[in-house]
Structures are given as structure tokens and as C-alpha cells.
Write a protein that holds these residues in place. Structure first.
Motif, PDB file in Angstrom:
ATOM      1  N   ALA A  69      -4.222   0.553  -5.812  1.00  0.00           N
ATOM      2  CA  ALA A  69      -4.212   0.959  -4.404  1.00  0.00           C
ATOM      3  C   ALA A  69      -5.294   0.221  -3.623  1.00  0.00           C
ATOM      4  O   ALA A  69      -5.041  -0.285  -2.526  1.00  0.00           O
ATOM      5  CB  ALA A  69      -4.400   2.466  -4.292  1.00  0.00           C
ATOM      6  N   ILE A  70      -6.493   0.136  -4.179  1.00  0.00           N
ATOM      7  CA  ILE A  70      -7.603  -0.550  -3.513  1.00  0.00           C
ATOM      8  C   ILE A  70      -7.277  -2.025  -3.296  1.00  0.00           C
ATOM      9  O   ILE A  70      -7.591  -2.598  -2.255  1.00  0.00           O
ATOM     10  CB  ILE A  70      -8.904  -0.408  -4.337  1.00  0.00           C
ATOM     11  N   ASN A  71      -6.628  -2.638  -4.273  1.00  0.00           N
ATOM     12  CA  ASN A  71      -6.305  -4.062  -4.204  1.00  0.00           C
ATOM     13  C   ASN A  71      -5.029  -4.356  -3.420  1.00  0.00           C
ATOM     14  O   ASN A  71      -4.604  -5.504  -3.349  1.00  0.00           O
ATOM     15  CB  ASN A  71      -6.199  -4.642  -5.614  1.00  0.00           C
ATOM     16  N   GLY A  72      -4.415  -3.321  -2.850  1.00  0.00           N
ATOM     17  CA  GLY A  72      -3.215  -3.527  -2.049  1.00  0.00           C
ATOM     18  C   GLY A  72      -1.990  -3.900  -2.851  1.00  0.00           C
ATOM     19  O   GLY A  72      -1.037  -4.466  -2.320  1.00  0.00           O
ATOM     20  N   ARG A  73      -2.004  -3.580  -4.132  1.00  0.00           N
ATOM     21  CA  ARG A  73      -0.864  -3.890  -4.999  1.00  0.00           C
ATOM     22  C   ARG A  73       0.154  -2.758  -4.877  1.00  0.00           C
ATOM     23  O   ARG A  73       0.187  -1.834  -5.683  1.00  0.00           O
ATOM     24  CB  ARG A  73      -1.345  -4.033  -6.435  1.00  0.00           C
ATOM     25  N   CYS A  74       0.939  -2.824  -3.808  1.00  0.00           N
ATOM     26  CA  CYS A  74       1.887  -1.744  -3.529  1.00  0.00           C
ATOM     27  C   CYS A  74       3.124  -2.296  -2.829  1.00  0.00           C
ATOM     28  O   CYS A  74       3.184  -3.460  -2.485  1.00  0.00           O
ATOM     29  CB  CYS A  74       1.216  -0.668  -2.709  1.00  0.00           C
ATOM     30  N   TYR A  75       4.075  -1.400  -2.642  1.00  0.00           N
ATOM     31  CA  TYR A  75       5.374  -1.754  -2.084  1.00  0.00           C
ATOM     32  C   TYR A  75       5.724  -0.780  -0.976  1.00  0.00           C
ATOM     33  O   TYR A  75       5.232   0.356  -0.958  1.00  0.00           O
ATOM     34  CB  TYR A  75       6.443  -1.683  -3.186  1.00  0.00           C
TER      35      TYR A  75
END
Length: 153
Positions: free
Chosen positions: A140-146
Motif C-alpha cells: 500500500a505504501i509503495n502504491g502497488r495497487c489496482y
């Protein structure tokens, strides 16, 4: 196939949610029968007739008394326990909206807003419910989301 093998062959569908406010994350503390409590994101099982997004909104409210807005999907995390169980855990990111006055599940001993360093210290002490807890926060912190639109409920 034995009944025990069939029981273990069932894939358990679960949900978990990373909820961040400033530099703190909403965590639940649970008594799981050991000497110490463990920490987790708000999480739980998808119930029959329910999709993952509905399940996580329900679980967050039941475990923390927070009403949240889902913002992103972290993805599907596949987790195999040492006992041979398989979990498919849907990870979400949400923002906190309103703290409700409803009681929380009796399985939850407390809720906490913790920093990443606090959570890493709990991980080092073996007090996170699973290795997915820290992994979801880091994603979540690293923006690894969709976008949530990848889920069709």
C-alpha cells in the motif's frame, strides 16, 4: 481422499484492509489462544452470497466500528499455512470516514492506530497474525495497487 484431506483442500476466501490516517495504520489486536495477543489488519472471511468488497466493508465495521471508503485493490494474496490450509486473501486499501458507536467483535481485544515502525517491531517480536500483514502495508505504501473496477461483484 480422506475427509481430512478434503477439509484441507478447501480454499478459504478472506479479505483484509490497510487503513491509513496520517502516518498511522488501523490494526486490531486479537487473542488467539497463545501467551500473547497478535495484531492484524481488519480482516475476515467472505460469507456465502457476499463478494470481497462487501465482505471487507462488513469486517472493518464489525472489528473496528469504523465506516470506511474503499479506494484501491491490493490484489489476491495466496497463503499456505504450515498445517496445509490454503487462503485466498483479497487485500484492499481504504480511508477512514466515521467512527461508529457500535460494539466490536468479541474476538478483538483492542484497536490501535500504529506507525509502520510499531508494526515492524511487532513483526520482529512474532506478534503479527501472518506475514501478509506487513506485506500488504508495504504494498500500500509503495502504491502497488489496482483500481477497484478490477473486481466485478
Amino acid at each position: 481422499m480422506s475427509s481430512e484431506m478434503i477439509k484441507n483442500a478447501i480454499i478459504r476466501s478472506t479479505v483484509a484492509c490497510v487503513i491509513q490516517r496520517n502516518d498511522h495504520f488501523l490494526m486490531v489486536e486479537e487473542a488467539r489462544g497463545g501467551r500473547q495477543t497478535v495484531f492484524n489488519q481488519p480482516a475476515g472471511h467472505v460469507e456465502p452470497g457476499e463478494g470481497p468488497m462487501a465482505a471487507i466493508l462488513r469486517e472493518v465495521q464489525e472489528e473496528t466500528a469504523w465506516q470506511v471508503t474503499l479506494t484501491d485493490y491490493l490484489g489476491l494474496y495466496v497463503f499456505h499455512t504450515p498445517e496445509g490450509l490454503t487462503f485466498h486473501s483479497h487485500g484492499f486499501i481504504a480511508t477512514p470516514d466515521v467512527m461508529l458507536s457500535s460494539p466490536i467483535d468479541s474476538d478483538i481485544t483492542a484497536t490501535h492506530w500504529l506507525t509502520l515502525n510499531d508494526i515492524k517491531a511487532l513483526s520482529d517480536a512474532g506478534r503479527l497474525r501472518s506475514p501478509l500483514v506487513l506485506k500488504r502495508i508495504e504494498h500500500a505504501i509503495n502504491g502497488r495497487c489496482y483500481p477497484l473496477t478490477v473486481i466485478h461483484e
